[in-house]
Structure formats: structure tokens, C-alpha cells
Write an enzyme that holds these catalytic residues in place. Structure first.
Site, PDB file in Angstrom:
ATOM      1  N   ASP A 270       2.863  -0.316  -5.813  1.00  0.00           N
ATOM      2  CA  ASP A 270       3.062   0.074  -7.211  1.00  0.00           C
ATOM      3  C   ASP A 270       4.402  -0.380  -7.773  1.00  0.00           C
ATOM      4  OD1 ASP A 270       0.627   1.298  -7.095  1.00  0.00           O
ATOM      5  OD2 ASP A 270       1.411   3.330  -6.892  1.00  0.00           O
ATOM      6  N   GLY A 314      -1.560   2.345  -9.612  1.00  0.00           N
ATOM      7  CA  GLY A 314      -0.375   2.786 -10.334  1.00  0.00           C
ATOM      8  C   GLY A 314      -0.437   4.287 -10.519  1.00  0.00           C
TER       9      GLY A 314
END
Length: 538
Positions: A270, A314
């Protein structure tokens, strides 16, 4: 003490000449600002028990002129002051004989903030990564181990390979163990011997050849295993939770007075690790996400009122979604955790979708997995559930958003839609790393082993403003890096997609004021503004 003075170097960034009396006096005056942890020597032949007193890990801060601050990392001599040093084997390595100034100067540092004003202080620095002229381990005494923890990420095998090959080829180390199955592998799994031959082509495969897991961190059992196996260099590859575990392991190692270097290699697909420029695997993830976005665009373009919805990774930071959107140029709307959105009413997402379909007759939406979780919780009254690592389990925003869009357009029979939902999550993180990440993983691995051989411990490695540095564990784990929605990069995305920000003008103004306040106080690096309550009409 002389070795420690040599490592600290000049806290104002100037080089120290050992034969200069004035420089020595100048050094002594600068050292008055250095916080030196009290060395603790365990009784010979046994461990220190908790009853004998636990070592309190203090931050190593060096201050200098014009606001210079060095956030230094621990060193084995902080608690084992009489360790001998040895010439670095690299000086006799023919591969590096032609390299000019290959060894890093003892006073080299890397600045955290590269853009400053005339009146700004010199700011925070970190110790520059790289090989030192003197090392604290002889090659034949090193017994290293490598462990991978947490979720998969492109590049894990490359880091493993380069640590093994780097120790073998550069330092002549012949004993490297692989710990199988994450942290619990220290006490519940077998180990495997790693050699350049066994890891030769593992970088061509996704995943990790050592296996991984979440949770299973038992500090006492782990350090017992390290001590019983005679391991003296521990390389821990994992995300922020893993690095927090590495920090605790280091503290226990120091408490016992063991000559063991504990080194972290930060991993998160991420890209949400604070301080460092970028985490490995991120470039590969963005590149692989393009395939899903391209497929969604083809599907949407091929049908009347086609909508392609892509969910990307994410959890708390939307960097993959943002960069994939900017790289694609086919995306009409990008939704990330840092920028709240709302569905119904004027300025809402559903109104924007309807408007874009009337204009273009198709649409591509990219949503990060952590976006809109507050809306889902309100809508479904879901329970708060966490995984073995303590990470909150998110509900599938892609499926939820698909359903909401379909329900909206069912009420509009004159505007039928064709929606295709694509979730490439496990495809993105399971692929081998690309060329860019392979090079990056090599540099990370080399920086890690150079630091361990030089006696540094309790640190993680990563690029800061393009230069690799040794960073204290606490700087990696204290907070997550997030997309700043009042920054230029997010503005570029909004300009590319022509989507609304879904934020009220008042919220945007308040966000700018908060960011300016952070910058004025010198805390503006990667500052993120809390806009969780800022959804409203534009």
C-alpha cells in the site's frame, strides 16, 4: 568510546580530522548535546532477568547548529561497549576495487525534508546507509536468519535472494537460515539453509519461498530460539505491524545483552510506511493494476451505459488507486480512504455517475478497499472484526458500491446500465516484482546487511529523498503515510478524471489551514488531514 565517537562523527555535518586539536575540542563541545544511553553489561555466562532491571530504550538524538537533528539508530556498542572491530572484507573484494569512495563516511546523513526556506532550520536527518570501513562481525562468526511476515507483496523473494547473495559474495558469510511461516516459525516450524544456489532464481516467482503468516508473535520464545540457535543477525521483512514486533525483539535482545543485530526491511504494497519515499512492490502493484483498469475500460466501452468498477488494494492509504488512475488516464472517478464521499443528493457520487454516463455513455471507477467503510458500516450495521495481526477486517466496498449503483439505476428504467465489477487484489500482490522493484529490492537488501555488519541494530532501511538511510523503528511504526488530498498530486488526479472532490468548500479551506499549521511548526512531512467529517455538497 573512541569507536562510538567515530560513529557519531560531526553532528553539524562537517568532517572531523583526527589530527586536529581544534576539531577535537569542537567535537567535544558538540557531544554535550548527545543523549548517550547508559551501557548495560549483563553478568557473564547468563541472561539478565527482568528482576535485574529492564533496559529502557531511549531515542538517540544528536543536535547541531542551525536546527540540525540526527535521529540516530542503536548500535551494539551502546550496551556491549568493548566489542572488537575488523577491517571490512569489501576492501579486498575485486568487484569493488574500482569503486571510488565506496565506504560511507561516518558523518554522512540524509535529510528528511529536501525543500526548505532560507529561514528554515536544517531539520531532521537520518544516518546514511552503506558499508563502513570497520565491521563488528567476522565473516565466519555470522549466523544470520531471514523471516517474512504479514501479507504477500511483489519483491519478497528478491529481498531474500539479495540478502543471501550479498552476505555470501560481499562478506563471505556461509551460514544463513530461513525461518519458515512468519514469526511463529521461530519456535513452531523448521528452518532451511539458504545459499546462493538455493535462492538463485526465486526472484522470478511471486510470494515468498519462506512462507508467511499473521500474528504468532511471542517475544520470549522468539528470542529464546535466536539465542539457542546461535543466531546473531536477524533480518525481518514485513509491514508496520511486523516492524513493531521487530522493535520488541530488539528490546529483548538488548535486555539480555546479546550480540545480535536486528534489522527490518519495510514491506507494504500500500506504500503507507511513514518517512520512506516508497515501499518495495508498489511499482509492480501499480503496473499490474493497469491490466484490471484496461479490462474494465474495454468492458465499459463495449456496451451502452457501461460501467467498469475496479477495486484495488489500499486499506488506509489510497496510493495504489491514485497512481494507477493517473497512469491509466481511462478512469472517470477514483475513490480513496483519505477523501470521504457520499452517495445520495446534490454533488453525490450517484449524481456524478449519472452525469458522466450522459456525457460519455461509459464510465470507469477505481475504488480503494478502505474507501467508504463508514458508509458501509452505517448501511449494514456491521461488527468490528480484526485479523490475527490486529488489522481491522474491511467489508468489500466493491460489491457494496456495485449494489448501490444498480439499485439507483433500477429506479431509472430509461437509463439501463451494464456494470462489470473486477477485483484483482490477489492477482496484484501475488505476481513477481518488475524490473524497477527488483533493483530497488537489491538496494534495500544491501543496505540492510551493510548496517548489520557495521554493528547497527534496531533499525529499518529505506530511501529518504532518494538516499538510503537507517531509520529507527519508532519512526516507521508511529503513524501511517496517507495521501494528502490538499496536495498537488491529488489535484492532478482530480484534473485528470474531472471528478468532484465530494468535499465542501469549508472542509477544503479548513484542511489547508491545518496543513499550513503543520508546515509552520516543522511537522509537515507527509502530513495528512483528518477529513472524515467533511463530506457534504460542493
Amino acid at each position: 568510546m573512541a569507536d562510538w565517537l567515530d560513529r557519531v562523527g560531526s553532528c553539524s555535518g562537517q568532517k572531523i580530522q583526527s589530527n586536529s586539536n581544534s576539531s577535537i575540542l569542537d567535537l567535544k563541545s558538540r557531544l554535550s548535546a548527545v543523549k548517550i544511553p547508559e551501557p548495560v553489561k549483563p553478568r557473564a555466562g547468563r541472561r539478565m532477568s527482568s528482576a535485574e532491571g529492564k533496559i529502557v530504550i531511549s531515542k538517540k538524538i544528536v543536535t547541531g547548529d542551525v536546527g540540525y537533528v540526527l535521529e540516530d539508530v542503536p548500535h551494539l556498542t551502546d550496551y556491549l561497549p568493548d566489542l572488537p572491530t575488523y577491517p571490512n572484507p569489501l576492501q579486498n573484494n575485486p568487484a569493488y576495487s574500482v569503486v571510488k569512495q565506496y565506504f560511507v563516511n561516518t558523518d554522512d546523513t540524509v535529510t528528511q525534508t529536501i525543500v526548505v526556506h532560507n529561514s528554515s532550520p536544517r531539520g531532521t536527518h537520518f544516518r546514511r546507509a552503506g558499508p563502513r570501513q570497520r565491521v563488528y562481525f567476522e565473516s565466519d562468526e555470522v549466523n544470520a536468519c531471514i523471516v517474512t511476515c504479514g501479507g504477500l507483496c511483489p519483491g519478497l523473494n528478491t529481498v531474500i535472494r539479495e540478502i543471501v547473495c550479498g552476505l555470501y559474495d560481499m562478506y563471505g558469510v556461509r551460514r544463513v537460515l530461513g525461518i519458515e511461516g512468519g514469526y511463529r516459525g521461530f519456535y513452531a516450524k523448521n528452518t532451511i539453509n539458504l545459499t546462493p544456489k538455493t535462492v538463485n532464481d526465486i526472484h522470478k516467482r511471486g510470494g515468498t519461498v519462506l512462507g508467511t503468516s499473521r500474528g504468532g508473535h511471542d517475544t520470549t520464545k522468539i528470542v529464546d530460539s535466536i539465542e539457542d540457535r546461535g543466531i546473531n543477525q536477524v533480518y525481518i521483512i514485513g509491514g508496520d505491524g511486523t516492524q513493531r514486533g521487530a522493535s520488541v525483539i530488539f528490546e529483548e535482545v538488548q535486555r539480555r545483552g546479546l550480540k545480535v543485530a536486528v534489522v527490518g526491511v519495510p514491506k507494504t504494497i500500500d506504500n503507507d510506511i511513514e518517512v520512506i519515499d516508497k515501499s518495495f512492490g508498489f511499482d509492480t502493484a501499480v503496473e499490474e493494476a493497469q491490466r484490471a483498469i484496461n479490462a474494465a475500460h474495454v468492458e465499459a466501452l463495449s456496451q451502452e451505459n457501461g460501467i467498469g468498477l475496479v477495486k484495488l488494494m489500499g486499506r488506509d492509504s489510497g496510493f495504489i488507486a491514485m497512481y494507477a488512475t493517473l497512469a491509466s488516464r481511462d478512469v472517470d472517478c477514483c475513490l480513496i480512504p483519505e477523501s470521504p464521499f457520499y452517495l445520495e443528493g446534490k454533488g453525490g457520487l450517484l449524481e456524478f455517475i449519472e452525469k458522466r454516463l450522459k456525457e460519455n455513455e461509459h464510465m470507469v471507477i477505481v475504488v480503494a478497499e478502505g474507501a467508504g467503510q463508514d458508509l458501509i458500516v452505517q448501511d449494514m450495521r456491521s461488527m468490528d472484526i480484526h485479523d490475527a495481526s490486529g488489522n481491522k477486517l474491511f467489508l468489500d466496498v466493491g460489491l457494496w458500491l456495485s449494489q448501490k449503483i444498480k439499485e439507483h439505476f433500477v429506479k431509472k428504467p430509461k437509463m439501463p446500465i451494464n456494470l462489470k465489477y473486477i477485483d484483482p487484489t490477489y492477482m496484484v500482490r501475488a505476481v513477481p516484482s518488475n524490473a524497477s522493484d527488483n533493483v530497488y529490492c537489491t538496494l534495500l537488501a544491501h543496505s540492510a546487511l551493510h548496517g548489520a555488519m557495521a554493528g547497527y541494530t534496531g533499525f529499518t532501511v529505506g530511501p529518504v529523498n532518494g538516499r538510503h538511510a537507517y531509520i529507527p523503528f519508532y519512526r516507521i511504526t508511529e503513524k501511517q503515510k496517507k495521501v494528502v488530498i490538499t496536495d498537488r498530486m491529488w489535484a492532478r488526479l482530480l484534473s485528470s478524471t474531472n471528478q468532484p472532490s465530494f468535499l465542501s468548500k469549508k472542509c477544503i479551506e479548513d484542511s489547508k489551514k491545518i496543513d499550513e499549521a503543520h508546515n509552520d511548526t516543522g511537522k509537515g512531512e507527509h502530513a495528512s488531514t483528518d477529513v472524515s467529517q467533511c463530506n457534504g455538497s460542493i
